[in-house]
Scaffold this motif. Structure first.
Motif, short mmCIF file in Angstrom:
data_model
loop_
_atom_site.label_atom_id
_atom_site.label_comp_id
_atom_site.label_asym_id
_atom_site.label_seq_id
_atom_site.Cartn_x
_atom_site.Cartn_y
_atom_site.Cartn_z
N ASP A 79 0.75 -1.13 0.00
CA ASP A 79 0.10 -0.08 0.14
C ASP A 79 0.70 1.24 -0.12
O ASP A 79 0.57 2.28 -0.76
N GLN A 80 1.82 1.37 0.76
CA GLN A 80 2.92 2.18 0.86
C GLN A 80 3.39 2.49 -0.30
O GLN A 80 3.67 3.79 -0.91
N ALA A 81 4.03 1.66 -0.99
CA ALA A 81 4.57 1.58 -2.35
C ALA A 81 3.70 2.30 -3.44
O ALA A 81 4.27 3.00 -4.23
N GLN A 82 2.40 2.00 -3.37
CA GLN A 82 1.49 2.56 -4.19
C GLN A 82 1.27 3.98 -4.08
O GLN A 82 1.03 4.85 -5.02
N ARG A 83 1.37 4.45 -2.80
CA ARG A 83 1.27 5.76 -2.50
C ARG A 83 2.35 6.66 -2.54
O ARG A 83 2.29 7.92 -2.59
N SER A 84 3.60 6.28 -2.55
CA SER A 84 5.09 6.91 -2.64
C SER A 84 5.10 7.35 -3.96
O SER A 84 4.78 6.75 -5.19
N GLU A 85 5.69 8.53 -4.22
CA GLU A 85 5.88 9.06 -5.10
C GLU A 85 7.20 9.24 -5.69
O GLU A 85 7.79 9.26 -6.93
N HIS A 86 8.18 9.17 -4.87
CA HIS A 86 9.78 9.14 -5.14
C HIS A 86 10.13 7.54 -5.48
O HIS A 86 9.64 6.62 -4.79
N PRO A 87 10.92 7.34 -6.35
CA PRO A 87 11.20 6.06 -7.14
C PRO A 87 11.99 5.08 -5.86
O PRO A 87 11.82 4.05 -5.83
N ALA A 88 12.90 5.80 -5.17
CA ALA A 88 13.63 5.21 -4.10
C ALA A 88 12.78 4.63 -3.13
O ALA A 88 12.80 3.53 -2.62
N ALA A 89 11.78 5.38 -2.79
CA ALA A 89 10.79 4.85 -1.65
C ALA A 89 9.88 3.61 -2.21
O ALA A 89 9.60 2.88 -1.45
N VAL A 90 9.49 3.93 -3.33
CA VAL A 90 8.64 2.86 -3.99
C VAL A 90 9.42 1.52 -4.10
O VAL A 90 9.02 0.16 -3.65
N ALA A 131 11.99 0.76 -2.02
CA ALA A 131 12.17 0.31 -0.76
C ALA A 131 10.91 -0.41 -0.25
O ALA A 131 11.10 -1.43 0.37
N HIS A 132 9.96 0.19 -0.41
CA HIS A 132 8.60 -0.61 0.08
C HIS A 132 8.63 -1.79 -0.60
O HIS A 132 7.93 -2.84 0.12
N TYR A 133 8.67 -2.03 -1.86
CA TYR A 133 8.18 -3.21 -2.67
C TYR A 133 9.36 -4.10 -2.04
O TYR A 133 9.08 -5.40 -2.00
N THR A 134 10.74 -3.77 -1.90
CA THR A 134 11.80 -4.55 -1.25
C THR A 134 11.22 -5.20 0.25
O THR A 134 11.36 -6.39 0.37
N LEU A 135 10.84 -4.27 1.06
CA LEU A 135 10.48 -4.71 2.28
C LEU A 135 9.04 -5.67 2.10
O LEU A 135 9.10 -6.62 2.96
N ALA A 136 8.35 -5.34 1.35
CA ALA A 136 7.19 -6.16 1.11
C ALA A 136 7.54 -7.66 0.67
O ALA A 136 7.05 -8.65 1.16
N GLY A 137 8.60 -7.95 -0.19
CA GLY A 137 9.42 -9.03 -0.45
C GLY A 137 9.97 -9.78 0.54
O GLY A 137 9.65 -10.88 0.69
N TYR A 138 10.56 -9.10 1.43
CA TYR A 138 11.07 -9.75 2.74
C TYR A 138 10.03 -10.47 3.50
O TYR A 138 10.07 -11.37 4.09
N TYR A 139 9.00 -9.66 3.79
CA TYR A 139 7.91 -10.02 4.53
C TYR A 139 7.28 -11.38 4.09
O TYR A 139 6.76 -12.36 4.66
N LEU A 140 7.01 -11.25 2.66
CA LEU A 140 6.42 -12.44 2.01
C LEU A 140 7.31 -13.52 2.11
O LEU A 140 6.81 -14.90 2.13
N ASP A 141 8.48 -13.40 1.96
CA ASP A 141 9.61 -14.57 2.17
C ASP A 141 9.12 -15.02 3.79
O ASP A 141 9.29 -16.31 3.57
N ARG A 142 9.18 -14.39 4.52
CA ARG A 142 8.99 -14.69 5.84
C ARG A 142 7.70 -15.75 5.97
O ARG A 142 7.44 -16.69 6.58
#
Length: 62
Positions: free
Chosen positions: A18-29, A31-42
């Motif tokens: 959700d945060q990735a969808q709302r973020s405007e800066h490419p680095a923030a997008v 980062a949020h997708y990366t974190l989502a991937g880590y959580y899904l790995d777990r």
């Protein structure tokens, strides 16, 4: 069977997406997708693949 901790990781992944969808800066997008991937790995139990599992707290640390 889903546990409280599994549910935590799934909901955190959803929140990061959700945060990735709302973020405007490419680095923030990214980062949020990366974190989502880590959580899904777990959530899906792929702790032995790369460093992602070490970046999310173990179940005993939550």
């Amino acid at each position: 069977m889903s546990t409280h901790f599994d549910s935590y990781y799934y909901h955190r992944a959803e929140a990061e997406l959700d945060q990735a969808q709302r973020s405007e800066h490419p680095a923030a997008v990214r980062a949020h997708y990366t974190l989502a991937g880590y959580y899904l790995d777990r959530f899906y139990g792929t702790q032995d693949e790369g460093i992602s599992a070490s970046l999310v707290p173990d179940r005993g640390e939550c």
